[in-house]
Design an enzyme around this catalytic site. Structure first.
Site, PDB file in Angstrom:
ATOM      1  N   LYS A  95      41.247  36.040  25.259  1.00  0.00           N
ATOM      2  CA  LYS A  95      41.225  37.507  25.170  1.00  0.00           C
ATOM      3  C   LYS A  95      41.213  37.893  23.694  1.00  0.00           C
ATOM      4  O   LYS A  95      42.073  37.444  22.929  1.00  0.00           O
ATOM      5  CB  LYS A  95      42.462  38.099  25.844  1.00  0.00           C
ATOM      6  N   ASP A 129      37.118  36.702  27.526  1.00  0.00           N
ATOM      7  CA  ASP A 129      37.448  37.534  28.690  1.00  0.00           C
ATOM      8  C   ASP A 129      37.168  38.989  28.346  1.00  0.00           C
ATOM      9  O   ASP A 129      37.168  39.369  27.175  1.00  0.00           O
ATOM     10  CB  ASP A 129      38.944  37.415  29.019  1.00  0.00           C
ATOM     11  N   GLN A 160      31.868  43.313  33.737  1.00  0.00           N
ATOM     12  CA  GLN A 160      32.616  43.808  34.896  1.00  0.00           C
ATOM     13  C   GLN A 160      31.700  44.697  35.744  1.00  0.00           C
ATOM     14  O   GLN A 160      31.230  45.737  35.277  1.00  0.00           O
ATOM     15  CB  GLN A 160      33.828  44.612  34.416  1.00  0.00           C
ATOM     16  N   ARG A 181      29.747  35.636  32.363  1.00  0.00           N
ATOM     17  CA  ARG A 181      30.540  35.546  33.596  1.00  0.00           C
ATOM     18  C   ARG A 181      30.536  36.944  34.204  1.00  0.00           C
ATOM     19  O   ARG A 181      30.816  37.922  33.511  1.00  0.00           O
ATOM     20  CB  ARG A 181      31.977  35.131  33.294  1.00  0.00           C
ATOM     21  N   LYS A 184      34.309  41.490  39.052  1.00  0.00           N
ATOM     22  CA  LYS A 184      34.330  42.903  39.482  1.00  0.00           C
ATOM     23  C   LYS A 184      35.046  43.778  38.461  1.00  0.00           C
ATOM     24  O   LYS A 184      34.670  44.921  38.253  1.00  0.00           O
ATOM     25  CB  LYS A 184      35.000  43.022  40.846  1.00  0.00           C
ATOM     26  N   GLY A 185      36.096  43.248  37.822  1.00  0.00           N
ATOM     27  CA  GLY A 185      36.880  44.043  36.862  1.00  0.00           C
ATOM     28  C   GLY A 185      38.280  44.271  37.404  1.00  0.00           C
ATOM     29  O   GLY A 185      38.431  44.727  38.538  1.00  0.00           O
ATOM     30  N   THR A 223      34.118  35.383  41.633  1.00  0.00           N
ATOM     31  CA  THR A 223      34.551  36.218  42.755  1.00  0.00           C
ATOM     32  C   THR A 223      35.098  35.345  43.872  1.00  0.00           C
ATOM     33  O   THR A 223      34.734  34.169  43.983  1.00  0.00           O
ATOM     34  CB  THR A 223      33.396  37.084  43.304  1.00  0.00           C
ATOM     35  N   HIS A 224      35.977  35.951  44.685  1.00  0.00           N
ATOM     36  CA  HIS A 224      36.443  35.274  45.902  1.00  0.00           C
ATOM     37  C   HIS A 224      35.906  36.006  47.123  1.00  0.00           C
ATOM     38  O   HIS A 224      36.356  35.762  48.235  1.00  0.00           O
ATOM     39  CB  HIS A 224      37.974  35.272  45.964  1.00  0.00           C
ATOM     40  N   ARG A 285      48.496  41.911  37.764  1.00  0.00           N
ATOM     41  CA  ARG A 285      47.102  42.255  38.099  1.00  0.00           C
ATOM     42  C   ARG A 285      46.658  41.527  39.366  1.00  0.00           C
ATOM     43  O   ARG A 285      45.945  42.083  40.194  1.00  0.00           O
ATOM     44  CB  ARG A 285      46.159  41.925  36.930  1.00  0.00           C
ATOM     45  N   ARG A 286      47.106  40.266  39.526  1.00  0.00           N
ATOM     46  CA  ARG A 286      46.725  39.516  40.735  1.00  0.00           C
ATOM     47  C   ARG A 286      47.366  40.145  41.972  1.00  0.00           C
ATOM     48  O   ARG A 286      46.762  40.232  43.030  1.00  0.00           O
ATOM     49  CB  ARG A 286      47.160  38.042  40.645  1.00  0.00           C
TER      50      ARG A 286
HETATM   51  P1  FDA Z   1      37.892  41.433  45.815  1.00  0.00           P
HETATM   52  O1  FDA Z   1      39.022  41.955  45.001  1.00  0.00           O
HETATM   53  O2  FDA Z   1      37.039  42.393  46.552  1.00  0.00           O
HETATM   54  O3  FDA Z   1      38.475  40.372  46.818  1.00  0.00           O
HETATM   55  C1  FDA Z   1      37.687  39.701  47.782  1.00  0.00           C
HETATM   56  C2  FDA Z   1      38.580  38.780  48.573  1.00  0.00           C
HETATM   57  O4  FDA Z   1      39.062  37.754  47.707  1.00  0.00           O
HETATM   58  C3  FDA Z   1      39.862  39.434  49.112  1.00  0.00           C
HETATM   59  O5  FDA Z   1      39.649  40.019  50.356  1.00  0.00           O
HETATM   60  C4  FDA Z   1      40.799  38.254  49.181  1.00  0.00           C
HETATM   61  O6  FDA Z   1      40.535  37.485  50.319  1.00  0.00           O
HETATM   62  C5  FDA Z   1      40.405  37.445  47.990  1.00  0.00           C
HETATM   63  N1  FDA Z   1      41.211  37.769  46.802  1.00  0.00           N
HETATM   64  C6  FDA Z   1      40.833  38.482  45.713  1.00  0.00           C
HETATM   65  N2  FDA Z   1      41.819  38.543  44.807  1.00  0.00           N
HETATM   66  C7  FDA Z   1      42.846  37.870  45.349  1.00  0.00           C
HETATM   67  C8  FDA Z   1      44.146  37.568  44.911  1.00  0.00           C
HETATM   68  N3  FDA Z   1      44.610  37.991  43.737  1.00  0.00           N
HETATM   69  N4  FDA Z   1      44.923  36.842  45.730  1.00  0.00           N
HETATM   70  C9  FDA Z   1      44.488  36.397  46.929  1.00  0.00           C
HETATM   71  N5  FDA Z   1      43.258  36.647  47.394  1.00  0.00           N
HETATM   72  C10 FDA Z   1      42.449  37.374  46.620  1.00  0.00           C
HETATM   73  N6  FDA Z   1      38.587  40.537  35.394  1.00  0.00           N
HETATM   74  C11 FDA Z   1      38.408  41.196  34.228  1.00  0.00           C
HETATM   75  O7  FDA Z   1      38.533  42.420  34.203  1.00  0.00           O
HETATM   76  N7  FDA Z   1      38.086  40.516  33.088  1.00  0.00           N
HETATM   77  C12 FDA Z   1      37.886  39.171  33.075  1.00  0.00           C
HETATM   78  O8  FDA Z   1      37.585  38.597  32.027  1.00  0.00           O
HETATM   79  C13 FDA Z   1      38.061  38.465  34.301  1.00  0.00           C
HETATM   80  N8  FDA Z   1      37.894  37.124  34.373  1.00  0.00           N
HETATM   81  C14 FDA Z   1      37.903  36.495  35.593  1.00  0.00           C
HETATM   82  C15 FDA Z   1      37.602  35.145  35.682  1.00  0.00           C
HETATM   83  C16 FDA Z   1      37.519  34.530  36.930  1.00  0.00           C
HETATM   84  C17 FDA Z   1      37.151  33.079  37.012  1.00  0.00           C
HETATM   85  C18 FDA Z   1      37.766  35.293  38.121  1.00  0.00           C
HETATM   86  C19 FDA Z   1      37.620  34.678  39.481  1.00  0.00           C
HETATM   87  C20 FDA Z   1      38.102  36.608  38.016  1.00  0.00           C
HETATM   88  C21 FDA Z   1      38.206  37.221  36.770  1.00  0.00           C
HETATM   89  N9  FDA Z   1      38.573  38.554  36.657  1.00  0.00           N
HETATM   90  C22 FDA Z   1      38.413  39.190  35.452  1.00  0.00           C
HETATM   91  C23 FDA Z   1      39.204  39.256  37.802  1.00  0.00           C
HETATM   92  C24 FDA Z   1      38.182  40.015  38.626  1.00  0.00           C
HETATM   93  O9  FDA Z   1      37.701  41.108  37.893  1.00  0.00           O
HETATM   94  C25 FDA Z   1      38.788  40.518  39.940  1.00  0.00           C
HETATM   95  O10 FDA Z   1      39.846  41.379  39.655  1.00  0.00           O
HETATM   96  C26 FDA Z   1      39.279  39.437  40.887  1.00  0.00           C
HETATM   97  O11 FDA Z   1      38.461  38.304  40.840  1.00  0.00           O
HETATM   98  C27 FDA Z   1      39.282  39.946  42.334  1.00  0.00           C
HETATM   99  O12 FDA Z   1      37.992  40.342  42.709  1.00  0.00           O
HETATM  100  P2  FDA Z   1      37.059  39.549  43.750  1.00  0.00           P
HETATM  101  O13 FDA Z   1      35.710  39.473  43.163  1.00  0.00           O
HETATM  102  O14 FDA Z   1      37.659  38.277  44.117  1.00  0.00           O
HETATM  103  O15 FDA Z   1      36.893  40.540  44.953  1.00  0.00           O
END
Ligand code: FDA
Length: 309
Positions: A95, A129, A160, A181, A184-185, A223-224, A285-286
């Protein structure tokens, strides 16, 4: 709930209280690989054994004292040396506020360039990041104008999908051949800057992802979201994009079932491994992303506590 958890992520006094609490530490260990480099490297080794690569993140952000930024830089230098010495398959995520972005341009340059030089020496990679919108322009500018020319192969940046501006940023960065990378943000943003509705964020994620998969330089799809992952696989097959052209990325401790599945299907997967003493804002945040995690982790901590007695 999301807003309350994001607000809590900024409350240092609460962190001081929480950090001394063993139960809270157990709670954090689901998403954070310990407080030391040794525990983080052990987590990398465990993932590598399952053919999953990693990106190590030293937790810490919004640093305001030059000595703190210097200490974080030195820890990153140790991380890069250790990754090379132990021959583990990992890079690092940084960061820029931890490197002194809020202190001065000079501090930022000095610290970030030291890390990039070391990454270049070890033929490794540094991902900047992306933090909240006060930093978006400055991070992209710093990356594009000051780092890319000398370190382009060894550094990349994050976009993001929630931000309205992101298609323009992706155009610029893809045009340069930069490594991106896509996530979503994770920050709380106003509707001037970001789409308030999840469906709009998801739609923009998919359109940016498709552009990156066809025109980008080995993008990381962070993303997850199972629907988006399914769409990435469908799009790859329809456009003959092989698994070597991009990687999926997920967070340590999140959807481990999906991580295994993707790897068993032959997709590249990198897991982002945060570690260090400053785990509180990251954890909040998580939890804000999925408040159900509070109940989930509490349940696990309780089970372990009962099982361990
Ligand atoms: P979404 O939030 O829609 O979740 C989809 C599904 O994934 C959920 O229904 C759940 O099943 C699962 N899930 C998601 N988050 C979970 C959690 N915390 N615990 C359990 N299950 C969960 N953001 C940013 O602003 N700057 C950055 O530099 C980064 N860097 C980064 C690196 C990597 C490798 C990842 C995977 C993510 C980031 N992020 C990030 C965070 C990102 O912006 C986002 O907040 C999270 O990944 C959650 O978004 P999803 O895309 O997973 O989708």
């Amino acid at each position: 709930m999301r807003q309350a958890l994001l607000w809590l992520s900024h409350q240092q006094s609460i962190f001081r209280f929480v950090r001394s609490n063993p139960l809270a530490k157990r709670f954090a260990s689901r998403f954070v690989a310990g407080e030391t480099l040794d525990t983080a490297v052990a987590a990398v080794q465990e993932l590598n054994a399952r053919r999953i690569t990693a990106s190590l993140d030293l937790l810490g952000e919004s640093v305001t004292k030059p000595e703190e930024a210097g200490a974080a830089r030195d820890e990153y230098l140790r991380m890069l040396d250790r990754i090379a010495a132990d021959k583990v398959d990992a890079n690092v995520s940084v960061k820029l506020t931890q490197m002194g972005q809020d202190i001065s341009e000079v501090a930022l340059r000095e610290n970030a360039f030291a890390i990039l030089e070391r990454a270049k020496k070890h033929n490794s990679f540094v991902r900047f990041d992306m933090e909240g919108t006060p930093y978006t322009d400055r991070t992209i500018d710093f990356f594009a104008r000051e780092c890319f020319l000398d370190f382009g192969k060894h550094c990349g940046v994050v976009i993001q999908a929630m931000l309205r501006r992101s298609p323009k940023d992706v155009d610029l960065l893809v045009g340069m051949g930069a490594r991106i990378r896509l996530c979503k943000g994770a920050y709380l943003e106003s509707s001037d800057h970001a789409f308030p509705a999840k469906k709009d964020v998801d739609a923009q994620y998919v359109s940016l992802m498709q552009k990156l998969m066809t025109e980008g330089n080995y993008p990381g799809l962070a993303t997850h979201d199972e629907q988006i992952i399914a769409e990435a696989k469908r799009f790859a097959a329809a456009n003959r994009i092989g698994p070597e052209r991009f990687e999926f990325q997920m967070l340590y401790g999140v959807r481990r079932d999906l991580q295994e599945k993707l790897r068993s299907e032959g997709w590249n997967l990198r897991v982002y491994i945060p570690f260090g003493t400053q785990w509180y804002p990251y954890l909040m945040r998580r939890l804000a992303e999925r408040p159900a995690n509070i109940a989930f982790i509490m349940g696990n901590v309780f089970k372990e506590a009962v099982g361990g007695q």
